[in-house]
Scaffold this motif. Sequence first.
Motif, short mmCIF file in Angstrom:
data_model
loop_
_atom_site.label_atom_id
_atom_site.label_comp_id
_atom_site.label_asym_id
_atom_site.label_seq_id
_atom_site.Cartn_x
_atom_site.Cartn_y
_atom_site.Cartn_z
N LEU A 70 50.58 -34.75 67.20
CA LEU A 70 49.44 -34.45 67.04
C LEU A 70 48.37 -35.76 66.93
O LEU A 70 47.43 -35.72 67.54
N GLN A 71 48.83 -37.08 66.26
CA GLN A 71 48.12 -38.00 66.13
C GLN A 71 48.07 -38.58 67.67
O GLN A 71 46.99 -39.31 67.89
N GLU A 72 48.97 -38.77 68.42
CA GLU A 72 49.08 -39.16 69.76
C GLU A 72 47.92 -38.35 70.42
O GLU A 72 47.20 -39.29 71.18
N HIS A 73 47.80 -37.15 70.66
CA HIS A 73 46.96 -36.39 71.49
C HIS A 73 45.63 -36.53 70.91
O HIS A 73 44.61 -36.68 71.86
N CYS A 74 45.37 -36.68 69.65
CA CYS A 74 43.91 -36.78 69.01
C CYS A 74 43.59 -38.34 69.38
O CYS A 74 42.33 -38.28 69.85
N ALA A 75 44.34 -39.61 69.32
CA ALA A 75 44.02 -40.53 69.63
C ALA A 75 43.75 -40.55 71.21
O ALA A 75 42.65 -41.23 71.70
N MET A 76 44.45 -39.88 72.02
CA MET A 76 44.41 -39.91 73.42
C MET A 76 43.03 -39.33 73.80
O MET A 76 42.26 -39.87 74.61
N ALA A 77 42.70 -38.27 72.98
CA ALA A 77 41.29 -37.62 73.36
C ALA A 77 40.43 -38.36 72.92
O ALA A 77 39.23 -38.57 73.62
N ILE A 78 40.36 -39.40 71.82
CA ILE A 78 39.14 -40.16 71.44
C ILE A 78 39.15 -41.19 72.41
O ILE A 78 38.23 -41.73 72.92
N TYR A 79 40.39 -41.57 73.11
CA TYR A 79 40.32 -42.84 74.28
C TYR A 79 39.58 -42.20 75.45
O TYR A 79 38.89 -42.96 75.92
N GLN A 80 39.65 -41.04 75.77
CA GLN A 80 39.10 -40.44 76.84
C GLN A 80 37.51 -40.25 76.72
O GLN A 80 36.58 -40.52 77.50
N CYS A 81 37.03 -39.93 75.35
CA CYS A 81 35.70 -39.59 75.13
C CYS A 81 34.98 -40.61 74.55
O CYS A 81 33.71 -40.78 74.69
N ALA A 82 35.52 -41.97 74.48
CA ALA A 82 34.83 -43.21 73.80
C ALA A 82 34.38 -43.94 75.00
O ALA A 82 33.80 -45.04 74.66
N GLU A 83 34.40 -43.33 76.18
CA GLU A 83 33.53 -44.06 77.34
C GLU A 83 32.29 -44.08 76.78
O GLU A 83 31.46 -44.92 77.46
N ASP A 84 31.86 -42.98 76.30
CA ASP A 84 30.33 -42.63 75.94
C ASP A 84 30.08 -43.32 74.55
O ASP A 84 30.81 -43.58 73.47
N GLU A 85 28.69 -44.20 74.45
CA GLU A 85 28.44 -45.16 73.27
C GLU A 85 28.11 -44.01 71.87
O GLU A 85 28.53 -44.32 70.97
N GLU A 86 27.62 -43.07 72.13
CA GLU A 86 27.34 -42.09 71.26
C GLU A 86 28.63 -41.38 70.69
O GLU A 86 28.85 -41.34 69.20
N THR A 87 29.72 -41.19 71.38
CA THR A 87 31.14 -40.84 70.81
C THR A 87 31.62 -42.06 69.97
O THR A 87 32.22 -41.85 68.92
N ARG A 88 31.43 -43.34 70.57
CA ARG A 88 32.18 -44.62 69.58
C ARG A 88 31.44 -44.47 68.33
O ARG A 88 32.01 -44.93 67.20
N ASP A 89 30.14 -44.15 68.33
CA ASP A 89 29.40 -44.39 66.93
C ASP A 89 29.93 -43.16 66.03
O ASP A 89 30.19 -43.33 64.79
#
Length: 1040
Positions: free
Chosen positions: A685-704
């Motif tokens: 579960l940790q792996e898939h959550c981190a991977m989802a964040i990796y995919q989404c964090a291309e966007d500045e608002e998501t990083r924030d």
Amino acid sequence: MGVALTRSAQWTAAGYGTGTLETTPLNEALLTEIVTFVESFSYNYPQEAKFVFVEPLTWETNLEPSAFESGYIVSETTAKSEEVDESGQPLLFLSVPQIAVRSFGQLSQLLAVAKDTKLKEAQACIEANRDPVVKILGSDYGTVQEDTTALNILDNFITGYDHESHMKRKIAILLKQLDLHLLNHSLKHISLEICLNPVNFKKDIELLQRLSGRGEETVLESIDYTSDYEFSNGCRAPPWRQIQGEICYVLVKPHDVETLCITCSAEGVFLNGGKVEEEGEIDYERKGEIYKDLVTFLKEKSPVFSENMSKQEVRFSEQQQKEHNEETPKKEESKRMPGTNVDKNKLEKNQINFGKTLMTKRLEPSLNWRTNVDSKDHKSSSKDTQEEKQGKHEKSSASVSAGRAQLLRKGTEKIEEVVSESSSESEEDEEPPDHRQEANADLPSEYWQIQKLVKYLKGGNQTATVIALCSMRDFNLAQETCQLAIRDVGGLEVLINLLDTEEVKCKIGSLKILKEISYNPQIRRNIVDLGGLPIMVNILDSPYKTLKCLAAETIANVAKFKRARQAVRQHGGITKLVALLDCAQTSTEPAQSSLYETRDVEVARCGAMALWSCSKSHSNKEAIRKAGGIPLLAQLLKTSHENMLIPVVGTLQECASEENYRAAIKAERIIENLVKNLNSENEQLQEHCAMAIYQCAEDEETRDLVRLHGGLKPLASLLNNTDNKERLAAVTGAIWKCSISKENIIKFREYKAIETLVGLLTDQPEEVLVNVVGALGECCQEHENRIIVRKCGGIQPLVNLLVGINQALLVNVTKAVGACAVEPESMTIIDRLDGVRLLWSLLKNPHPDVKASAAWALCPCIENAKDAGEMVRSFVGGLELVVNLLKSDNKEVLASVCAAITNIAKDQENLAVITDHGVVPLLSKLANTNNDKLRRHLAEAVSRCCMWGRNRVAFGEHKAVAPLVRYLKSNDTNVHRATAQALYQLSEDADNCITMHENGAVKLLLDMVGSPDQELQEAAAGCISNIRRLALATEKARYT
């Protein structure tokens, strides 16, 4: 490695000397794999790379001593490494043309020196050292047996630890792993090749003879065998050539080229040396490439043949289509006729034979060859007959005819030909080759017991069918033998037909079996071929939750490859699976108190699993979004059930690669729950959550959002757990993308993540290294972080990674090294480690992204080096290489090279050299561009290059001035500043001033004189001053 070289590599006939490797695609593939292994050996296994071979590997090389640079003592005819063994002997010694190498580290460096000739060097080394393992480890390791290795290890415990023996064993294991990899690689390569036989060639030649003659539309003038005698195996080549796989020789006279003498062999078709006039014999030696068949060969050699053959193929296809249209009504009429009675025992006995695979063998001269071919043809025809009989065979009331499944399959295949799938499918989605049990093999008793159970399934009533299904589940269905036994005796067809009945118990029993056996890749394909997926999709509408769960789980297993995912989508499966996620509201059964009651959770979990499998294609991702899947997935993400969360997060992770999904994920506030689940104890579960964040964090608002919800600290803490490499790759990827924001970098520095990342630069797989280096590249944009990386010893491992071959890794490493080079102390270390030369060599890399990233990295290196001018000149051919890159078509490469030229041109000697290499006309040619990034760096390069000789005049002559004036209309202040500086330098020439004035430069520059940017003010004013001075001089001359 010896086994692969002996069994898989293709050697020439040795005679009394040593054989050489043939020039074949297989050998080239094996050499490439060996080179890749050796190149990365020093960095993957640094301790083992220092091990000194028992005997040196020696061969004749084409390398010159001058090719060896730092780390070697070089003279006119010799070169030796500064690295020596315990007795003082160099680990690499070159005495033209002989070379001797005594460690993997030196082998790796030699390949780096060889550059474009590394494959030739590897081939020469292997040809000269037929048993390299013996030379590396000694004669004791000539043949490593599993049992003797175990005894050696046991003996080691008894006699005490011996470092050298321990190191030998480690290297032996690595070489054994390479050996297995090469064998597997060669098997895959061979399986893709077409093995031809006499029947193929005979048909091709007879067809070409019918199409040959003197007419304009004939494909050839003539085609004839060189020998009229045909052996019993169909070959016409002499027996001693048949051993080499050769089948026959033909003389072909095309319309437009000379007569060709061609060899037809099991491996393909190639041009031989032709007939020797004096003796009338054929020169059998190959004179060119190998082609897959005769027609392909002739199309390559003769344009007239290619043109006329294409016309013939069009006519043939039209005729074939016409015949097909005429035969279709007849086939449909014959299908309506009732089937004849067939002896059941005979039918079931033949069903095993029906499953036999026809393994392709290497051609051997044999009197029984033609018999083998005939038997294959007979088996093929009997297989077709068996399918027809099985289609006509009457099933019990609990099943539907197999003909319906066949029709469903044909319908699906027609749709698949029209509808294209996403081009981003991964290699693991490729369908595996079919495999069936041999009829004469020793089959286990389970095989025959399953056959009897299938018989009861076919002919029994409802009670007998249910009992047979229960009995079948008692077998170990996870065992491949049982899985294939069900398929080989026709059990799959029956199980799929049971899904189309009204009996719920039969459906449940059938789905439970299909769910278990569909883990097998071959079974998955068969289920799709038999039309099983549309029936399972229909079951998703059932009011029975157990049926829904089982159908969704089976779909999840089957939809692992492209064709299956297409079938699910085309039959409306995506919409129905999305509906399962909201099953509490849509169920026909009484609603429970909560969505997370056991049965409802299970239905939603199974639906999420199926969607996870289906979400690997672009079309399905879009279908999930349109069906309203995102809000439902967001709702399920709030649950505490881990077995539910894993498929839900997995689906979101897959879909987050699409921009539409990333926007929806922000809107649904999914990031908060992803961050929360990073603190879970479940590694998957940790792996898939981190991977989802990796995919989404291309966007500045998501990083924030990740930072605001406290996601950076758990990511940093997960870096310390390095055992699970898949999770580590996902976590480092998330950190990399989050590091793009400066605020996040400050947090990572607080959490000591940068020190941890530096520690991960060694002994990690490439997928982890790419992310680690990417994160460090972003973090090193800050001064404090550059100091941390240097103090933690991060510069050396970063420089070491510059010799890799992974494109993504090289792009990130060059960025990280360039960021570190901004700091003078780090630059000193990079220079000492020869990092600048390695960066410069990457300008030759075939990938544009690597070239661009290397050029950007060189800019701070040149800017901060102590004696930058001399350093740049020390690279032989380096300046010419940079100038030639201005011919690239890639805008990023051009911008980065212009930036590098700006720094190089600060040294007058270097500016003179690049001027001689033609930098002025190449820069001028790029002037007509609309790309602001390129405009800025191009203008800066022009400004610098104006400071040598008559370059100002040359820019005017090459018409670079007028396009530069247009840059002043850009909206980018950086472009204005660089352009004004360039125009100021160019305005020193009178003709350029006239051109500027004619193109309206004065008005634009006047506006910029009032700019708050001081450099822009001065440059604009200086340029106007020069133009005005010329105008005054002209007026004065007119009145004087």
